[in-house]
Design an enzyme around this catalytic site. Structure first.
Site, PDB file in Angstrom:
ATOM      1  N   THR A  80      41.858  52.395  27.177  1.00 60.09           N
ATOM      2  CA  THR A  80      40.555  51.728  27.103  1.00 60.09           C
ATOM      3  C   THR A  80      40.479  50.677  28.213  1.00 60.09           C
ATOM      4  OG1 THR A  80      41.153  49.954  25.550  1.00 60.09           O
ATOM      5  CG2 THR A  80      40.548  52.100  24.594  1.00 60.09           C
ATOM      6  N   GLY A  81      39.252  50.455  28.680  1.00 58.30           N
ATOM      7  CA  GLY A  81      39.080  49.512  29.783  1.00 58.30           C
ATOM      8  C   GLY A  81      39.796  49.989  31.032  1.00 58.30           C
TER       9      GLY A  81
ATOM     10  N   SER B 263      38.644  49.668  35.566  1.00 61.49           N
ATOM     11  CA  SER B 263      38.954  48.551  36.462  1.00 61.49           C
ATOM     12  C   SER B 263      40.348  48.009  36.144  1.00 61.49           C
ATOM     13  CB  SER B 263      37.886  47.469  36.219  1.00 61.49           C
ATOM     14  OG  SER B 263      38.220  46.239  36.768  1.00 61.49           O
ATOM     15  N   GLY B 264      40.906  47.248  37.071  1.00 62.61           N
ATOM     16  CA  GLY B 264      42.057  46.396  36.823  1.00 62.61           C
ATOM     17  C   GLY B 264      43.299  47.077  36.253  1.00 62.61           C
TER      18      GLY B 264
ATOM     19  N   TYR C 281      39.008  33.202  23.912  1.00 63.97           N
ATOM     20  CA  TYR C 281      39.882  34.213  24.528  1.00 63.97           C
ATOM     21  C   TYR C 281      41.298  34.084  23.967  1.00 63.97           C
ATOM     22  CZ  TYR C 281      42.444  36.810  28.099  1.00 63.97           C
ATOM     23  OH  TYR C 281      43.261  37.709  28.744  1.00 63.97           O
TER      24      TYR C 281
HETATM   25  N1  LIG Z   1      43.953  39.621  34.682  1.00 62.83           N
HETATM   26  C1  LIG Z   1      44.736  38.816  34.008  1.00 62.83           C
HETATM   27  O1  LIG Z   1      45.234  37.811  34.549  1.00 62.83           O
HETATM   28  C2  LIG Z   1      45.076  39.099  32.576  1.00 62.83           C
HETATM   29  C3  LIG Z   1      46.088  38.333  31.979  1.00 62.83           C
HETATM   30  C4  LIG Z   1      46.430  38.581  30.652  1.00 62.83           C
HETATM   31  C5  LIG Z   1      45.781  39.589  29.956  1.00 62.83           C
HETATM   32  N2  LIG Z   1      44.787  40.315  30.554  1.00 62.83           N
HETATM   33  C6  LIG Z   1      44.138  41.354  29.754  1.00 62.83           C
HETATM   34  O2  LIG Z   1      44.166  42.580  30.457  1.00 62.83           O
HETATM   35  C7  LIG Z   1      43.124  43.427  29.969  1.00 62.83           C
HETATM   36  C8  LIG Z   1      42.449  44.079  31.148  1.00 62.83           C
HETATM   37  O3  LIG Z   1      41.875  43.068  31.955  1.00 62.83           O
HETATM   38  P1  LIG Z   1      41.846  43.121  33.553  1.00 62.83           P
HETATM   39  O4  LIG Z   1      42.522  41.896  34.033  1.00 62.83           O
HETATM   40  O5  LIG Z   1      42.304  44.431  34.042  1.00 62.83           O
HETATM   41  O6  LIG Z   1      40.292  42.910  33.813  1.00 62.83           O
HETATM   42  P2  LIG Z   1      39.153  43.905  34.336  1.00 62.83           P
HETATM   43  O7  LIG Z   1      39.523  44.450  35.664  1.00 62.83           O
HETATM   44  O8  LIG Z   1      37.905  43.118  34.199  1.00 62.83           O
HETATM   45  O9  LIG Z   1      39.160  45.107  33.284  1.00 62.83           O
HETATM   46  C9  LIG Z   1      38.581  44.957  32.007  1.00 62.83           C
HETATM   47  C10 LIG Z   1      38.283  46.328  31.444  1.00 62.83           C
HETATM   48  O10 LIG Z   1      37.766  46.150  30.126  1.00 62.83           O
HETATM   49  C11 LIG Z   1      36.503  46.791  30.029  1.00 62.83           C
HETATM   50  N3  LIG Z   1      35.594  46.018  29.191  1.00 62.83           N
HETATM   51  C12 LIG Z   1      35.295  44.697  29.252  1.00 62.83           C
HETATM   52  N4  LIG Z   1      34.367  44.381  28.340  1.00 62.83           N
HETATM   53  C13 LIG Z   1      34.054  45.531  27.693  1.00 62.83           C
HETATM   54  C14 LIG Z   1      33.140  45.863  26.655  1.00 62.83           C
HETATM   55  N5  LIG Z   1      32.319  44.958  26.098  1.00 62.83           N
HETATM   56  N6  LIG Z   1      33.077  47.142  26.234  1.00 62.83           N
HETATM   57  C15 LIG Z   1      33.873  48.095  26.786  1.00 62.83           C
HETATM   58  N7  LIG Z   1      34.751  47.845  27.780  1.00 62.83           N
HETATM   59  C16 LIG Z   1      34.839  46.570  28.228  1.00 62.83           C
HETATM   60  C17 LIG Z   1      35.960  46.866  31.443  1.00 62.83           C
HETATM   61  O11 LIG Z   1      35.115  48.006  31.536  1.00 62.83           O
HETATM   62  P3  LIG Z   1      33.605  47.949  32.124  1.00 62.83           P
HETATM   63  O12 LIG Z   1      33.570  46.919  33.182  1.00 62.83           O
HETATM   64  O13 LIG Z   1      33.396  49.370  32.617  1.00 62.83           O
HETATM   65  O14 LIG Z   1      32.788  47.635  30.940  1.00 62.83           O
HETATM   66  C18 LIG Z   1      37.225  47.067  32.270  1.00 62.83           C
HETATM   67  O15 LIG Z   1      37.559  48.427  32.343  1.00 62.83           O
HETATM   68  C19 LIG Z   1      42.221  42.538  29.117  1.00 62.83           C
HETATM   69  O16 LIG Z   1      42.486  42.805  27.742  1.00 62.83           O
HETATM   70  C20 LIG Z   1      42.658  41.130  29.477  1.00 62.83           C
HETATM   71  O17 LIG Z   1      42.479  40.227  28.400  1.00 62.83           O
HETATM   72  C21 LIG Z   1      44.430  40.104  31.842  1.00 62.83           C
END
Ligand SMILES: NC(=O)c1ccc[n+]([C@@H]2O[C@H](COP(=O)([O-])OP(=O)(O)OC[C@H]3O[C@@H](n4cnc5c(N)ncnc54)[C@H](OP(=O)(O)O)[C@@H]3O)[C@@H](O)[C@H]2O)c1
Length: 303
Positions: A24-25, A28-29, A175
Site C-alpha cells: 500500500t502507498g 511514491s517513496g 502523526y
Molecule cells: N519519509 C520519512 O522520513 C518517513 C519516516 C518514518 C516513517 N515514514 C512512513 O513511511 C510511509 C511511506 O511514506 P513515504 O515517506 O514513502 O512518503 P510518500 O512518498 O509521500 O508516500 C506515501 C504513500 O502513501 C500514499 N497515501 C498517502 N495518503 C493516502 C491516502 N489518504 N489514501 C491512500 N494512499 C495514501 C501515497 O499515495 P498517493 O499519493 O497516490 O495517494 C503514497 O503512495 C508512511 O507510512 C510514513 O509515515 C516515512
C-alpha cells in the site's frame, strides 16, 4: 546496483517467483521502492495509492521486469475504498503472501473523516487495520505482514480522546500517535495470529528519516524545499535504505520465525514502553473495531 533495497537487506538471492505482494502507498517513496524491489525478486505486485498516473508508472516498471502487476486506487480516508481494495486483492489472488501496510503521511490540517475520526489516525491506522481484517482469509498460511511505523512513535502515549477530536490539533502529534498505533496494532496482530494454526507473521519497522520520499509534501512553508536540500547530503537516509527493512521483513529467511517485533536498519529494536503495553494494544484493537463497526478480528486470539 548495491544501493538497491534488496542488496542493502542482503536478500538479493531470495526468489519470490509465484508470490503475490500488496504494497500500500506504492505510488511514491518507500512503498514504490519496496514494490519494485519485491518485483525484482520475482513477486507479482499489486500497487496501491490515490494517484493513478503514478500507480500506472510503477506498474509499467514491474511489467517491464516480466511481473504481473496491477494498480488499485483507494483513498484510505474512505471505508468503502478500503473495502474495494480488499475485494480487488481477493479477485487477484487466493493467497496473498506479502502485505505491506505502508500508505500514510503527516497531515497539516486537523479534520474528521466520515466516521468522526481524526484524519491522520484514520488514514495511518484504521485503514490498514480494516484492510488487514478484510484480508485475513486471503493471506497465505505463511504470509508476512509488514507495517511501516516510525521512530516518531516514541515520546507519545495513545490518547484515545484525541482520536475523535481535532481540538488543539497538532499534525506532528497526530502523526506520532498514529505511528504508535502502527506498532501497537502490528504487535497485537502478531499475538492474535500466534493463537491460530497458521504461521503468518506481523512485524513493524522504522524506515529512517528520509527527506527524499514524497513525505515532505505534507509539511508547511519552506520545509519541503529544506528536505530536498537535505536529500543531497551524503549522510542522509535514502529511500532505498528506508525500503530495505521492509524488503528484509517481506523476504529474508532470517526472519522466518520472527513475529511481533519492531525493526530499524533491518535489525530488531525495542519500541517505546507505550508501544509494548499489552493493555493499550488490546484497547486499541477493540476500539478500532468499534469505530469501524465491525466484529473484532481474530477475537479468539484475544490476549
Ligand atoms: N519519509 C520519512 O522520513 C518517513 C519516516 C518514518 C516513517 N515514514 C512512513 O513511511 C510511509 C511511506 O511514506 P513515504 O515517506 O514513502 O512518503 P510518500 O512518498 O509521500 O508516500 C506515501 C504513500 O502513501 C500514499 N497515501 C498517502 N495518503 C493516502 C491516502 N489518504 N489514501 C491512500 N494512499 C495514501 C501515497 O499515495 P498517493 O499519493 O497516490 O495517494 C503514497 O503512495 C508512511 O507510512 C510514513 O509515515 C516515512
Amino acid at each position: 546496483m548495491g544501493d538497491r533495497p534488496e542488496h542493502i537487506a542482503g536478500v538479493e538471492h531470495v526468489d519470490l517467483a509465484g508470490k503475490h505482494a500488496l504494497v500500500t502507498g506504492s505510488t511514491s517513496g518507500i512503498g514504490r521502492e519496496t514494490a519494485l524491489a519485491l518485483g525484482r525478486l520475482g513477486a507479482d505486485v499489486m500497487v496501491h495509492g490515490r494517484d493513478a498516473a503514478a500507480g500506472a508508472a510503477v506498474v509499467d516498471e514491474l511489467t517491464a521486469m516480466g511481473r504481473e502487476a496491477t494498480f488499485q486506487q483507494a483513498d484510505y480516508a474512505s471505508v468503502d475504498d478500503v473495502r474495494g481494495l480488499a475485494a480487488a486483492v481477493q479477485e487477484w489472488t487466493d493467497d496473498l503472501d506479502v502485505l505491506c501496510n505502508n500508505a500514510g503521511g503527516l497531515f497539516r490540517d486537523g479534520r474528521l473523516t466520515d466516521l468522526g475520526v481524526e484524519y491522520t489516525f484514520h488514514v495511518n491506522h484504521l485503514a490498514p487495520y480494516l484492510l488487514t481484517a478484510e484480508l485475513l482469509e486471503t493471506l497465505a498460511d505463511d504470509a508476512r505482514i509488514v507495517t511501516t511505523s516510525s521512530g516518531a512513535h516514541r515520546g507519545v502515549e495513545l490518547d484515545f480522546e484525541a482520536i475523535e477530536s481535532v481540538d488543539s490539533y497538532s499534525g506532528f502529534r497526530a502523526y506520532q500517535r498514529s505511528k504508535l498505533a502502527n506498532v501497537l496494532f502490528s504487535t497485537a496482530l502478531a499475538h492474535r495470529l500466534d493463537r491460530t494454526d497458521r504461521s503468518i507473521s506481523s512485524n513493524a519497522f522504522h524506515p529512517g528519516a528520509i527527506p527524499g520520499s514524497g513525505f515532505s509534501r505534507f509539511l508547511p512553508g519552506p520545509l519541503p524545499r529544506l528536505f530536498a536540500t537535505l536529500d543531497r547530503l551524503p549522510m542522509t537516509t535514502t529511500v532505498a535504505e528506508g525500503a530495505a527493512t521492509a524488503v528484509s521483513l517481506a523476504a529474508s529467511p532470517r526472519v522466518d520465525d520472527v513475529s511481533g517485533r519492531y525493526f530499524a536498519d533491518c535489525e530488531p529494536k525495542e519500541p517505546s514502553a507505550a508501544a509494548r503495553d499489552r493493555a493499550t494494544q488490546r484497547r486499541l484493537w477493540e476500539q478500532s473495531a468499534d469505530l469501524l463497526e465491525i466484529d473484532e478480528p481474530l477475537a479468539d486470539g484475544r490476549q
